[in-house]
Motif scaffolding. Sequence first.
Motif, PDB file in Angstrom:
ATOM      1  N   UNK A  91     -11.184  15.283  30.141  1.00  0.00           N
ATOM      2  CA  UNK A  91     -10.204  16.077  30.882  1.00  0.00           C
ATOM      3  C   UNK A  91     -10.803  17.376  31.416  1.00  0.00           C
ATOM      4  N   UNK A  92     -11.892  17.831  30.793  1.00  0.00           N
ATOM      5  CA  UNK A  92     -12.584  19.017  31.299  1.00  0.00           C
ATOM      6  C   UNK A  92     -13.370  18.708  32.572  1.00  0.00           C
ATOM      7  N   UNK A  93     -13.664  17.420  32.794  1.00  0.00           N
ATOM      8  CA  UNK A  93     -14.458  17.010  33.951  1.00  0.00           C
ATOM      9  C   UNK A  93     -13.613  16.447  35.083  1.00  0.00           C
ATOM     10  N   UNK A  94     -12.499  15.821  34.738  1.00  0.00           N
ATOM     11  CA  UNK A  94     -11.690  15.163  35.769  1.00  0.00           C
ATOM     12  C   UNK A  94     -10.232  15.124  35.329  1.00  0.00           C
ATOM     13  N   UNK A  95      -9.362  15.043  36.307  1.00  0.00           N
ATOM     14  CA  UNK A  95      -7.934  14.955  36.004  1.00  0.00           C
ATOM     15  C   UNK A  95      -7.601  13.538  35.538  1.00  0.00           C
ATOM     16  N   UNK A  96      -6.570  13.425  34.721  1.00  0.00           N
ATOM     17  CA  UNK A  96      -6.156  12.132  34.191  1.00  0.00           C
ATOM     18  C   UNK A  96      -5.433  11.334  35.276  1.00  0.00           C
ATOM     19  N   UNK A  97      -5.773  10.054  35.378  1.00  0.00           N
ATOM     20  CA  UNK A  97      -5.176   9.188  36.394  1.00  0.00           C
ATOM     21  C   UNK A  97      -4.422   8.061  35.706  1.00  0.00           C
ATOM     22  N   UNK A  98      -3.165   7.921  36.019  1.00  0.00           N
ATOM     23  CA  UNK A  98      -2.371   6.827  35.492  1.00  0.00           C
ATOM     24  C   UNK A  98      -2.441   5.640  36.455  1.00  0.00           C
ATOM     25  N   UNK A  99      -2.694   4.463  35.923  1.00  0.00           N
ATOM     26  CA  UNK A  99      -2.752   3.268  36.757  1.00  0.00           C
ATOM     27  C   UNK A  99      -1.335   2.836  37.101  1.00  0.00           C
ATOM     28  N   UNK A 100      -1.052   2.714  38.382  1.00  0.00           N
ATOM     29  CA  UNK A 100       0.265   2.262  38.824  1.00  0.00           C
ATOM     30  C   UNK A 100       0.099   1.034  39.706  1.00  0.00           C
ATOM     31  N   UNK A 101       1.084   0.153  39.667  1.00  0.00           N
ATOM     32  CA  UNK A 101       1.025  -1.048  40.479  1.00  0.00           C
ATOM     33  C   UNK A 101       0.150  -2.123  39.853  1.00  0.00           C
ATOM     34  N   UNK A 102       0.033  -3.236  40.547  1.00  0.00           N
ATOM     35  CA  UNK A 102      -0.725  -4.371  40.056  1.00  0.00           C
ATOM     36  C   UNK A 102      -2.202  -4.250  40.415  1.00  0.00           C
ATOM     37  N   UNK A 103      -3.061  -4.751  39.538  1.00  0.00           N
ATOM     38  CA  UNK A 103      -4.484  -4.821  39.838  1.00  0.00           C
ATOM     39  C   UNK A 103      -4.728  -6.123  40.593  1.00  0.00           C
ATOM     40  N   UNK A 104      -5.280  -6.009  41.793  1.00  0.00           N
ATOM     41  CA  UNK A 104      -5.459  -7.179  42.661  1.00  0.00           C
ATOM     42  C   UNK A 104      -6.563  -8.099  42.147  1.00  0.00           C
ATOM     43  N   UNK A 105      -7.677  -7.519  41.721  1.00  0.00           N
ATOM     44  CA  UNK A 105      -8.816  -8.310  41.262  1.00  0.00           C
ATOM     45  C   UNK A 105      -9.760  -7.418  40.466  1.00  0.00           C
ATOM     46  N   UNK A 106     -10.604  -8.055  39.665  1.00  0.00           N
ATOM     47  CA  UNK A 106     -11.586  -7.323  38.868  1.00  0.00           C
ATOM     48  C   UNK A 106     -12.938  -8.011  39.006  1.00  0.00           C
ATOM     49  N   UNK A 107     -13.978  -7.230  39.342  1.00  0.00           N
ATOM     50  CA  UNK A 107     -15.341  -7.755  39.459  1.00  0.00           C
ATOM     51  C   UNK A 107     -16.244  -6.961  38.525  1.00  0.00           C
ATOM     52  N   UNK A 108     -17.039  -7.662  37.733  1.00  0.00           N
ATOM     53  CA  UNK A 108     -17.988  -6.995  36.841  1.00  0.00           C
ATOM     54  C   UNK A 108     -19.406  -7.449  37.189  1.00  0.00           C
ATOM     55  N   UNK A 109     -20.273  -6.476  37.458  1.00  0.00           N
ATOM     56  CA  UNK A 109     -21.688  -6.742  37.715  1.00  0.00           C
ATOM     57  C   UNK A 109     -22.482  -6.445  36.450  1.00  0.00           C
ATOM     58  N   UNK A 110     -23.420  -7.326  36.098  1.00  0.00           N
ATOM     59  CA  UNK A 110     -24.111  -7.181  34.820  1.00  0.00           C
ATOM     60  C   UNK A 110     -25.462  -7.875  34.879  1.00  0.00           C
ATOM     61  N   UNK A 111     -26.385  -7.430  34.047  1.00  0.00           N
ATOM     62  CA  UNK A 111     -27.610  -8.195  33.832  1.00  0.00           C
ATOM     63  C   UNK A 111     -27.244  -9.471  33.070  1.00  0.00           C
ATOM     64  N   UNK A 112     -28.016 -10.532  33.285  1.00  0.00           N
ATOM     65  CA  UNK A 112     -27.674 -11.807  32.648  1.00  0.00           C
ATOM     66  C   UNK A 112     -27.789 -11.755  31.132  1.00  0.00           C
ATOM     67  N   UNK A 113     -28.808 -11.085  30.624  1.00  0.00           N
ATOM     68  CA  UNK A 113     -29.112 -11.053  29.188  1.00  0.00           C
ATOM     69  C   UNK A 113     -29.557 -12.423  28.679  1.00  0.00           C
TER      70      UNK A 113
END
Length: 323
Positions: A91-113
């Motif tokens: 909170x000292x670095x950024x204001x708090x954001x509340x998520x509103x509405x639906x999340x359309x999609x989620x993409x995660x990029x990652x190393x394969x491992x």
Amino acid sequence: MDTVINGGPLDGVYGTLASLISIGTLMKKFGHPKIPLVAVSFSEEEGSRFNTAFTGSRYLMNKLEDTVYGLRDHEGLSFNHARQNAVTQLKELASELKVTGLIHAFIELHIEQGPILEKKRQDIGIVTDIVGQKKLLIKCYGVANHAGTTPMNMRCDAMKKAVTLIHQLYAVLDEFVALRYTIGQIRVQPNAANVIPSEVDFSLDLRHKSQKKLDDAFTAVKELTELNDSILTIMTDVNAIKLSDQLANNSALAAQYHNSAYQSLISGAGHDAQIIAKYVPTTMIFVPSIKDNSHSPSENTKSEHLVNGQLVLQQALYQLAYI
């Protein structure tokens, strides 16, 4: 950033930085998208500090159990105390954001491992499924007593119980085809060389792409634990899950746009994506890992693969949010 103890520089961090770069570049080039874009950094996917995983993504989906807040790390600090301290700093670095509405999609990029992309000389992996995962804590109890004065036939030795049970677990779990299981952490009380152990607890990590086979393996573990008069606690329980075909096709188009060789694969590692995927269309993009090394300081990926993965993510976001 979230990673395992003594881990590498890319696991988790790479996806977070690539997301920031992708969104920043898209905003500069094309302005505001039709669908809002948000970069997310989740805490404790790995569960390295507290004995549970995916707390950040579970919190976002309102699926974080109240029991988690009382968990303690190796220094005795509670999860709730650590959480409040982290939120205060944020909170000292950024204001708090509340998520509103639906999340359309989620993409995660990652190393394969893992070794598949490097061995097959593929630039991009598009994840179709993520294995189910059960993280267990097993406790064996004894009676602490003097190592020199207590006869062997008069001891109640928690270590002996634990070793016997571990040996049985290895024998039984080897019978499950394609099951991946790991006993990676053991703790002894009172942990003194001249004292018979009064308590031994150890972790057991079970993973399988088939939920039924994972459940069957857990049943076998539970039966053995009960037979050995030990206590089993489920710390993490995440079902095997199939990711979005539509978003996978979108990622394939993004890979084609950048002339990247790609293939579909299954993730044997757990990711926040499998928590989100229960409620939101989700996909994952992998880049190759050198010598399939991860969860260690030697974890590495070629720079060109890291950059290419970020560009493919950026194109996938453009296709979803701007067109």
